[in-house]
Write a protein that holds these residues in place. Structure first.
Motif, PDB file in Angstrom:
ATOM      1  N   ASP A 195      35.224  32.006  27.547  1.00 49.17           N
ATOM      2  CA  ASP A 195      34.842  30.694  28.063  1.00 49.17           C
ATOM      3  C   ASP A 195      36.021  29.818  28.476  1.00 49.17           C
ATOM      4  OD1 ASP A 195      35.805  30.327  25.508  1.00 49.17           O
ATOM      5  OD2 ASP A 195      34.243  28.911  24.891  1.00 49.17           O
ATOM      6  N   ILE A 196      37.238  30.350  28.453  1.00 51.49           N
ATOM      7  CA  ILE A 196      38.382  29.505  28.803  1.00 51.49           C
ATOM      8  C   ILE A 196      38.525  29.412  30.322  1.00 51.49           C
ATOM      9  CG2 ILE A 196      39.575  30.150  26.667  1.00 51.49           C
ATOM     10  CD1 ILE A 196      41.543  31.759  28.425  1.00 51.49           C
ATOM     11  N   ASP A 197      39.302  28.421  30.761  1.00 58.22           N
ATOM     12  CA  ASP A 197      39.569  28.240  32.186  1.00 58.22           C
ATOM     13  C   ASP A 197      40.790  29.034  32.657  1.00 58.22           C
ATOM     14  OD1 ASP A 197      37.490  26.250  32.723  1.00 58.22           O
ATOM     15  OD2 ASP A 197      38.670  24.935  31.436  1.00 58.22           O
ATOM     16  N   GLY A 198      41.727  29.315  31.761  1.00 63.03           N
ATOM     17  CA  GLY A 198      42.936  30.030  32.117  1.00 63.03           C
ATOM     18  C   GLY A 198      42.674  31.490  32.459  1.00 63.03           C
ATOM     19  N   LYS A 199      43.535  32.065  33.291  1.00 59.71           N
ATOM     20  CA  LYS A 199      43.410  33.457  33.724  1.00 59.71           C
ATOM     21  C   LYS A 199      44.685  34.224  33.385  1.00 59.71           C
ATOM     22  CE  LYS A 199      39.433  32.518  35.598  1.00 59.71           C
ATOM     23  NZ  LYS A 199      38.175  32.949  34.923  1.00 59.71           N
ATOM     24  N   LEU A 200      44.535  35.370  32.754  1.00 62.47           N
ATOM     25  CA  LEU A 200      45.679  36.176  32.350  1.00 62.47           C
ATOM     26  C   LEU A 200      46.512  36.629  33.542  1.00 62.47           C
ATOM     27  CD1 LEU A 200      47.336  37.685  30.217  1.00 62.47           C
ATOM     28  CD2 LEU A 200      45.678  39.558  30.354  1.00 62.47           C
ATOM     29  N   GLU A 201      45.858  36.910  34.664  1.00 59.29           N
ATOM     30  CA  GLU A 201      46.595  37.469  35.791  1.00 59.29           C
ATOM     31  C   GLU A 201      47.641  36.508  36.357  1.00 59.29           C
ATOM     32  OE1 GLU A 201      42.332  36.485  37.406  1.00 59.29           O
ATOM     33  OE2 GLU A 201      43.229  37.319  35.571  1.00 59.29           O
ATOM     34  N   VAL A 202      47.552  35.237  36.055  1.00 52.16           N
ATOM     35  CA  VAL A 202      48.524  34.277  36.581  1.00 52.16           C
ATOM     36  C   VAL A 202      49.908  34.507  35.980  1.00 52.16           C
ATOM     37  CG1 VAL A 202      49.137  31.835  36.738  1.00 52.16           C
ATOM     38  CG2 VAL A 202      46.767  32.548  37.086  1.00 52.16           C
ATOM     39  N   LEU A 203      49.987  34.705  34.664  1.00 51.00           N
ATOM     40  CA  LEU A 203      51.287  34.829  33.992  1.00 51.00           C
ATOM     41  C   LEU A 203      51.575  36.240  33.469  1.00 51.00           C
ATOM     42  CD1 LEU A 203      51.531  31.451  32.048  1.00 51.00           C
ATOM     43  CD2 LEU A 203      52.661  32.100  34.164  1.00 51.00           C
ATOM     44  N   GLU A 204      50.639  37.133  33.542  1.00 53.21           N
ATOM     45  CA  GLU A 204      50.890  38.482  33.058  1.00 53.21           C
ATOM     46  C   GLU A 204      52.096  39.147  33.747  1.00 53.21           C
ATOM     47  OE1 GLU A 204      48.186  42.281  31.645  1.00 53.21           O
ATOM     48  OE2 GLU A 204      47.617  41.215  33.475  1.00 53.21           O
ATOM     49  N   PRO A 205      52.375  38.848  35.031  1.00 49.11           N
ATOM     50  CA  PRO A 205      53.529  39.470  35.694  1.00 49.11           C
ATOM     51  C   PRO A 205      54.876  39.125  35.069  1.00 49.11           C
ATOM     52  CG  PRO A 205      51.985  38.650  37.336  1.00 49.11           C
ATOM     53  CD  PRO A 205      51.522  38.147  36.031  1.00 49.11           C
ATOM     54  N   ILE A 206      54.971  38.111  34.203  1.00 50.22           N
ATOM     55  CA  ILE A 206      56.264  37.808  33.586  1.00 50.22           C
ATOM     56  C   ILE A 206      56.544  38.699  32.386  1.00 50.22           C
ATOM     57  CG2 ILE A 206      55.906  35.405  34.271  1.00 50.22           C
ATOM     58  CD1 ILE A 206      55.927  34.681  31.263  1.00 50.22           C
ATOM     59  N   LEU A 207      55.556  39.499  31.974  1.00 50.42           N
ATOM     60  CA  LEU A 207      55.724  40.385  30.831  1.00 50.42           C
ATOM     61  C   LEU A 207      56.347  41.701  31.256  1.00 50.42           C
ATOM     62  CD1 LEU A 207      52.303  39.805  29.008  1.00 50.42           C
ATOM     63  CD2 LEU A 207      54.523  38.796  28.450  1.00 50.42           C
ATOM     64  N   LYS A 208      57.202  42.232  30.421  1.00 49.83           N
ATOM     65  CA  LYS A 208      57.773  43.550  30.674  1.00 49.83           C
ATOM     66  C   LYS A 208      56.697  44.610  30.553  1.00 49.83           C
ATOM     67  CE  LYS A 208      62.383  42.325  28.935  1.00 49.83           C
ATOM     68  NZ  LYS A 208      63.389  42.569  27.865  1.00 49.83           N
ATOM     69  N   ASP A 209      56.861  45.681  31.297  1.00 53.15           N
ATOM     70  CA  ASP A 209      55.878  46.768  31.242  1.00 53.15           C
ATOM     71  C   ASP A 209      55.863  47.389  29.862  1.00 53.15           C
ATOM     72  OD1 ASP A 209      55.259  46.306  33.879  1.00 53.15           O
ATOM     73  OD2 ASP A 209      56.750  47.755  34.629  1.00 53.15           O
TER      74      ASP A 209
END
Length: 414
Positions: free
Chosen positions: A400-414
């Motif tokens: 139910d949150i408004d935030g989306k993981l795909e916005v900041l997930e690219p800053i994480l190392k593989d």
């Protein structure tokens, strides 16, 4: 820096453990209240600059509306916009309770029934993960009946190094007690920005230098631990300069309107005695001109959905233009003038305005074993910090949150 760390260790008895029983991902979320997005580029603080170079930074982080302290801290903590989590301003009226919530009313601030959503520490505790907080909006209240495993009631007199020392204590606890989520809060830049204005270079640079030394002690101390600690630095909003002549008398705008008026500053909420009169009142108010806007909340682009807590926002909003400020009456204006004369200042700093204005933009800096190095990303809305922290800690992201993981997930190392 070595001398600072030595003194820190001497005073607080910090002894870094070189070995950890089990390496689990840890997140320290730190809010630097009122830290405008351009301060680092302008003043080049040594430790923050080094921290940023070794991690990821955003060009800026955009606050939710309004750009005030309580709604934005709680948005960062829940991943929900204010109209969805219920803390819609620093002060607002709740028709259901027939009470005015205000950050100065301790009995309400600590009452979990005011807070919607699932704060990060609640989510962690619900999933068997310990959390700790040294001041963060909402952490003093039992939201959904849950508080952090360890927390403190807010006291702005507590020195920053005392807070940092406690974070080291938490990190050195046995694995069964060590929190994986730590939230912290520092008010320095908000305090100095309000008092002297964000463009007072002497005052801003002096306070920033001191804060930078204290944060440097935290950064270096964490490095000496054999733990997977990811540090995320955010702020709730930036700051705009307001001069005395740009103050607007609110009582002159609302004269003759039968409504409860809550809050002043950048934004005032009007709760009409008879909501059926809304169209008529809007028409009357819009006849008045000045450096402000008369708004119907349901027409405001920032509010995506007012079904959850729309009644807390009110029937009508009065929003000052950036650089202007609503004051209750002439007496308050004179009080402000006296304070400014005592400080030898010709301006103050304020926030709460339209969050799209660059002066209101906040910061996002991240550094740690799971964060990419030397990366700069575009500006983004602060609702997206929550799912990033969930991802790092391995927590489920609420639907139910408004935030989306795909916005900041690219800053994480593989």
């Amino acid at each position: 820096m070595r001398r600072i760390l030595f003194l820190f260790a001497l005073v607080f008895g910090f002894q870094a453990s070189l070995f950890s029983q089990e390496k689990k991902p840890i997140v320290i979320l730190i809010s630097l209240d009122g830290f405008r997005h351009d301060y680092v580029a302008k003043y080049q603080p040594e430790n923050l600059s080094r921290f940023i170079a070794g991690g990821t930074q955003a060009k800026s982080m955009v606050p939710s509306f309004p750009s005030k302290t309580f709604p934005n801290h709680y948005t960062i903590a829940t991943g929900m916009r204010p109209e969805h989590h219920g803390i819609v301003d620093n002060s607002f009226y709740n028709p259901e309770k027939d009470l005015v919530y205000s950050l100065g009313k301790r009995e309400l601030v600590t009452d979990g029934s005011w807070y919607g959503g699932t704060p990060l520490w609640v989510l962690a505790e619900q999933n068997g993960m310990r959390s700790a907080s040294y001041f963060f909006v909402g952490s003093e209240a039992a939201v959904q009946g849950v508080r952090p495993s360890e927390y403190f009631d807010y006291d702005g007199r507590v020195p920053n190094l005392t807070r940092i020392s406690k974070a080291f204590e938490w990190l050195q606890q046995p694995d069964s007690l060590r929190p994986q989520l730590i939230t912290m809060y520092f008010s320095d830049m908000d305090d100095i920005g309000h008092r002297f204005g964000p463009n007072n270079e002497a005052q801003i640079s002096t306070r920033l230098k001191q804060l930078d030394h204290e944060l440097g002690a935290l950064f270096e101390g964490v490095k000496s631990l054999n733990q997977d600690v990811n540090i995320i630095l955010v702020s709730d909003h930036g700051m705009a300069e307001v001069t005395l002549e740009n103050r607007i008398l609110l009582d002159q705008i609302v004269a003759g309107i039968d409504a409860r008026v809550v809050n002043s500053g950048a934004l005032a909420h009007l709760y009409l005695k008879d909501p059926k009169e809304k169209a008529k009142v809007l028409k009357e108010l819009r006849k008045k001109t000045g450096e402000f806007k008369i708004l119907d909340p349901r027409d405001l682009e920032y509010y995506k959905d007012l079904d959850s807590y729309g009644d807390r926002i009110g029937d009508i909003l009065i929003l000052a233009n950036v650089g202007h400020y609503l004051v209750d009456d002439q007496n308050y204006l004179e009080v402000v003038a006296r304070r400014m004369r005592m400080d030898g200042s010709d301006a103050r700093g304020e926030h709460g305005f339209d969050p799209q204005h660059p002066d209101l933009h906040a910061i996002f800096y991240a550094n740690g074993p799971q964060i990419k190095e030397g990366l700069t990303i575009d500006s983004f809305d602060n609702i997206h910090v929550y799912p990033l922290i969930c991802k790092i800690l391995g927590l489920p992201v609420p639907s139910d949150i408004d935030g989306k993981l795909e916005v900041l997930e690219p800053i994480l190392k593989d």
